[in-house]
Design a protein around this motif. Structure first.
Motif, short mmCIF file in Angstrom:
data_model
loop_
_atom_site.label_atom_id
_atom_site.label_comp_id
_atom_site.label_asym_id
_atom_site.label_seq_id
_atom_site.Cartn_x
_atom_site.Cartn_y
_atom_site.Cartn_z
N GLY A 177 -6.09 1.77 -7.82
CA GLY A 177 -6.87 2.70 -8.63
C GLY A 177 -6.79 2.36 -10.11
N TYR A 178 -6.99 3.38 -10.95
CA TYR A 178 -7.07 3.19 -12.40
C TYR A 178 -5.85 3.73 -13.14
CZ TYR A 178 -12.02 2.08 -11.70
OH TYR A 178 -13.20 1.51 -11.30
N ARG A 223 -10.21 8.53 -10.69
CA ARG A 223 -11.10 7.93 -9.71
C ARG A 223 -10.31 7.35 -8.54
NH1 ARG A 223 -15.70 4.53 -13.09
NH2 ARG A 223 -16.60 6.31 -14.22
N GLN A 224 -10.98 7.27 -7.42
CA GLN A 224 -10.34 6.74 -6.22
C GLN A 224 -10.16 5.23 -6.32
OE1 GLN A 224 -9.14 8.59 -3.61
NE2 GLN A 224 -9.66 10.34 -4.92
N ALA A 225 -9.18 4.73 -5.59
CA ALA A 225 -8.97 3.28 -5.53
C ALA A 225 -10.15 2.61 -4.82
CB ALA A 225 -7.67 2.98 -4.78
N THR A 226 -10.36 1.34 -5.15
CA THR A 226 -11.44 0.58 -4.54
C THR A 226 -10.87 -0.68 -3.91
OG1 THR A 226 -11.88 -0.74 -6.54
CG2 THR A 226 -12.98 1.40 -6.37
N ALA A 227 -11.75 -1.45 -3.26
CA ALA A 227 -11.30 -2.70 -2.66
C ALA A 227 -10.82 -3.68 -3.72
CB ALA A 227 -12.43 -3.32 -1.84
N ARG A 228 -11.44 -3.65 -4.88
CA ARG A 228 -11.04 -4.56 -5.97
C ARG A 228 -9.86 -4.02 -6.76
NH1 ARG A 228 -14.12 -8.57 -7.93
NH2 ARG A 228 -13.57 -8.03 -10.08
N LEU A 229 -9.74 -2.70 -6.85
CA LEU A 229 -8.64 -2.06 -7.56
C LEU A 229 -7.90 -1.17 -6.58
CD1 LEU A 229 -10.48 -1.13 -10.87
CD2 LEU A 229 -8.79 -2.93 -10.58
N SER A 230 -7.04 -1.80 -5.77
CA SER A 230 -6.41 -1.08 -4.65
C SER A 230 -5.41 -0.02 -5.13
CB SER A 230 -5.71 -2.08 -3.72
OG SER A 230 -4.71 -2.81 -4.41
N HIS A 247 0.86 -1.18 0.00
CA HIS A 247 0.00 0.00 0.00
C HIS A 247 0.89 1.23 0.00
CE1 HIS A 247 -3.53 -2.46 0.81
NE2 HIS A 247 -2.78 -3.07 1.69
#
Length: 326
Positions: A90-91, A81-88, A7
Motif C-alpha cells: 500500500g501507500y 488507499r488499498q494495496a495494489t499488485a504493484r504496491l503490495s 504478506h
C-alpha cells in the motif's frame, strides 16, 4: 531487500486503530496547514516593509511549511488507499518519504537563513521595530495554535513528527522575531535580528537531522529501535518447543509505527507446522510487539541453504549461529 514474498497480516483491531489515528492526524495537519498558509502572506509583506530578516526568514519558512504540511496531509490521504499488485504494502511508507523530504527541506531553509544573516552582518540595514513586534506577536499566536492542534496527534508517526517539526520551527522563528523586535525597540541594536535568525537555523538543523535519520532508517528497512533481532530469534527458539532454529530473519517497519517480520523456522521432525506458526506469531505479538509476521516452516534442510538471493551459501550447522540470521 529480499522479502518481496512477505504478506504480513495483523488483527483487524490493530488496523482499525491505526487508520483511526491516521484520520485524526490527517485532520490536524490540514488545520495546521491552513493556519500556517493563511498567515504566511501577511508575515512576508510585513518582513519586507519592516526590513526584518527574522520576519522574512520566518515567512519563507512558513511558505515551505505550508507546502510541506499540505503534502503531509496528502500523504495521509494516499495512505488510506488499498494495496495494489504493484504496491503490495500500500501507500503507508509514503508518509515516511514525505517526512524524509521535509527534513531535507528544513536543512535548505536553515542554510538560506544563515546566508542571509551573513549578508546582514556585512551590510547592516535598519529594522522597523514596532511593526515587527506586532507582526511577530500575531505570528506567535498563529503558530502556538498550529502547534497545539498537531501536539495532540500521533507522535510515533514520522509524518506527524515532520509536520510538528515544521510548526516548531515557525514557532521558534516567531519567538526570535519577537525578541529581536524588543531589543531593537529598547536599544536600536540591529544585529540582534540576524543573530537570532542564525540561532533558530541551528536549532532547526539539529531537529531536522533527527527526523532525516529516523525516516531514512525506516526507508532503508532497518531494524526498529528497541528490537534486538538476534535476541528475538533466540527467544523464539527458547520459548516455542517445536522450534529448533530461526534464520533468514528480517525485522523492519512500514511507517515507523508498525513493525513487520519475516523468518524461517526449522521445526522438530513431525511437529505440527500450523500450531508452531501460531505459537511463533503469538510470541512475536505478545512479547515483542511484532504483529505482522510471515513464517516459513522447515523440517530438515532450509530451501535456501545452498544459495540465497545474495549469492551466499548457508550450510546448516549450529542452529544458534548468527550467520543464519541474514
Amino acid at each position: 531487500m529480499g522479502h518481496a514474498h512477505a504478506h504480513p497480516h495483523g488483527s483487524h483491531d490493530h488496523h482499525g486503530h491505526a487508520h483511526g489515528a491516521d484520520a485524526g492526524s490527517k485532520r490536524r495537519i490540514l488545520i495546521a496547514a491552513l493556519l500556517t498558509g493563511g498567515f504566511m502572506l501577511a508575515e512576508a509583506v510585513g518582513g519586507v516593509l519592516t526590513g526584518s530578516l527574522a520576519l522574512i526568514a520566518d515567512a519563507g519558512h512558513m511558505l515551505t511549511d505550508s507546502v510541506a504540511l499540505f503534502f503531509a496531509w496528502y500523504a495521509f490521504h494516499l495512505a488510506g488507499r488499498q494495496a495494489t499488485a504493484r504496491l503490495s504494502f500500500g501507500y503507508d511508507r509514503l508518509k515516511t518519504l514525505v517526512a524524509y523530504t521535509n527534513g531535507l527541506a528544513i536543512f535548505v531553509i536553515g542554510a538560506w537563513i544563515v546566508w542571509e544573516a551573513w549578508q546582514r552582518f556585512e551590510q547592516p540595514s535598519p529594522v522597523l521595530g514596532a511593526p515587527m513586534l506586532v507582526i511577530a506577536l500575531i505570528g506567535l499566536a498563529v503558530n502556538v495554535g498550529a502547534f497545539l492542534v498537531l501536539h495532540g496527534g500521533d507522535r510515533d508517526d514520522l509524518n506527524m513528527r515532520g509536520a510538528l517539526l515544521h510548526v516548531i520551527g515557525d514557532l521558534l522563528g516567531s519567538v526570535a522575531a519577537l525578541v529581536a523586535a524588543g531589543v531593537i525597540l529598547a536599544t536600536g541594536w540591529y544585529p540582534i535580528d540576524p543573530i537570532l535568525s542564525v540561532l533558530v537555523a541551528l536549532l532547526l538543523f539539529r531537529s531536522a537531522w533527527a527526523l532525516v535519520r529516523d525516516a531514512g532508517h525506516v526507508l532503508l528497512e532497518g531494524t526498529p529501535g528497541g528490537i534486538d533481532r538476534d535476541g528475538v530469534a533466540r527467544d523464539l527458539v527458547a520459548s516455542v518447543a517445536e522450534v529448533r532454529d530461526v534464520h533468514h530473519m528480517h525485522v523492519w517497519s512500514l511507517d515507523g509505527a508498525r513493525t513487520v517480520a519475516t523468518l524461517h523456522a526449522r521445526l522438530d521432525p513431525g511437529a505440527d507446522a500450523h500450531a508452531a506458526i501460531g505459537a511463533i506469531k503469538r510470541r512475536l505479538a505478545g512479547t515483542h510487539g511484532i504483529r505482522h509476521a510471515t513464517v516459513e516452516p522447515e523440517y530438515d534442510c532450509c530451501a535456501d541453504s545452498h544459495h540465497d538471493g545474495h549469492g551466499h551459501e548457508h550450510p546448516h550447522g549450529d542452529p544458534s549461529a548468527p550467520r543464519h540470521l541474514h
